[in-house]
Design an enzyme around this catalytic site. Sequence first.
Site, PDB file in Angstrom:
ATOM      1  NE  ARG A   1      -3.557   0.408   0.093  1.00 10.94           N
ATOM      2  CZ  ARG A   1      -4.159   0.904  -0.994  1.00 10.94           C
ATOM      3  NH1 ARG A   1      -4.231   0.189  -2.095  1.00 10.94           N
ATOM      4  NH2 ARG A   1      -4.672   2.115  -0.982  1.00 10.94           N
ATOM      5  CB  ILE A   2       3.506   2.529   2.272  1.00  5.25           C
ATOM      6  CG1 ILE A   2       2.584   2.543   3.500  1.00  5.25           C
ATOM      7  CG2 ILE A   2       4.459   3.719   2.314  1.00  5.25           C
ATOM      8  CD1 ILE A   2       1.665   3.744   3.588  1.00  5.25           C
TER       9      ILE A   2
ATOM     10  CB  CYS B   1       0.200   6.273  10.039  1.00  9.64           C
ATOM     11  SG  CYS B   1      -0.538   4.695  10.547  1.00  9.64           S
TER      12      CYS B   1
ATOM     13  NE  ARG C   1      -1.536  -7.570  14.689  1.00  6.97           N
ATOM     14  CZ  ARG C   1      -1.447  -6.355  14.159  1.00  6.97           C
ATOM     15  NH1 ARG C   1      -1.919  -6.134  12.951  1.00  6.97           N
ATOM     16  NH2 ARG C   1      -0.885  -5.365  14.832  1.00  6.97           N
TER      17      ARG C   1
ATOM     18  NE  ARG D   1      -5.130  -1.770  13.472  1.00  2.54           N
ATOM     19  CZ  ARG D   1      -4.002  -2.269  12.982  1.00  2.54           C
ATOM     20  NH1 ARG D   1      -4.044  -3.119  11.969  1.00  2.54           N
ATOM     21  NH2 ARG D   1      -2.853  -1.936  13.521  1.00  2.54           N
TER      22      ARG D   1
ATOM     23  CG  ASN E   1      -4.531   4.325   7.405  1.00  4.85           C
ATOM     24  OD1 ASN E   1      -5.656   4.817   7.295  1.00  4.85           O
ATOM     25  ND2 ASN E   1      -4.194   3.191   6.831  1.00  4.85           N
TER      26      ASN E   1
END
Length: 327
Positions: free
Chosen positions: A11-12, A150, A194, A230, A311
Amino acid sequence: MMRIAINGMGRIGRLLFRRLIDSNEVELVAVNDIMDADNLAYLLKYDSIYGTFAGNITHKPGALVANGKEVKALQQQHPYLLPWKDLQVDVVLECSGQFSNRAAAEQHIKAGARRVLLSTTGSNDIPLLVYGFNQHALTKEETIISPGGCMTNCSTHILYILNAIGIKSVQCNILHSYTSRQELVDAPHKQFRRGRAAAEAIIPVEIDLQQSLERLLPTMKDKIASVSTRVPVANGALADFTIQLQHETTREEINKLFSTAAKNDYKGIIEYTEDPLVSLDIKGNTHSCVIDGTLTSVIGNHVKLIAWFDNEYGFTTRMIDWLGLMK
């Protein structure tokens, strides 16, 4: 012009590609990821959060072509084998999440890169430097830098500003969109929660925010507790701080403190708002945190402070800011 490479196209990494490809300040010369180039080109072009890439992007053997600019596309598992020396890479943006201690990150240096900027909080032997807080501590001799994550970039400024009044203790809950470190359907995971279906439940998870904040704010040691909850959205976060101050205060005093900071010393880092926002409104916001003055509440010396942040977009903005300092 500074020559940049990205290692890890999650993603980043992909968002940084989109934001740097047309930059007039740096030249993106290479990316490295084990995924097939056609799949990478597809994920760069079509993004479920930020929409379709504004331009053209294709791939050919060994390269991506975006808006007419060719970027070498590598598929090497071992960073020390990457051609950073031949490509004259100045800075590697280490976005894989797999090389976040010094020994691992130094593989990029051995491969010929001049410097490495992590996309996460690194191990304790890597300087933790948060833009807008202690970026002045960067030296020319340091080759590997952690800009925090973030959540750290959001929290550090808030606690530093409030500590001018004096903080006895702080409880921080980051309500955060689900990430790739969670599962979409129930599956095994070393952190059991998770492994639960991320889009179907509100899931508390363990985070290292407390340790990061104590590294940056040593006078706050043993005064911070943190958790991340989350929630079933794909982007955006809300940081919920419950703070016990040394002295009584008022809602007006707290809001004035942050609205003033946002206009002056923290301009571009902190934003202050009294609009009735929801998480979707933060998408694409470049600030590390957006203080929501409408949600500030105070009882005596107990303060509830709420901050929003994107984020992904806010954090990549800080990484781009770091590139400006690393020239």
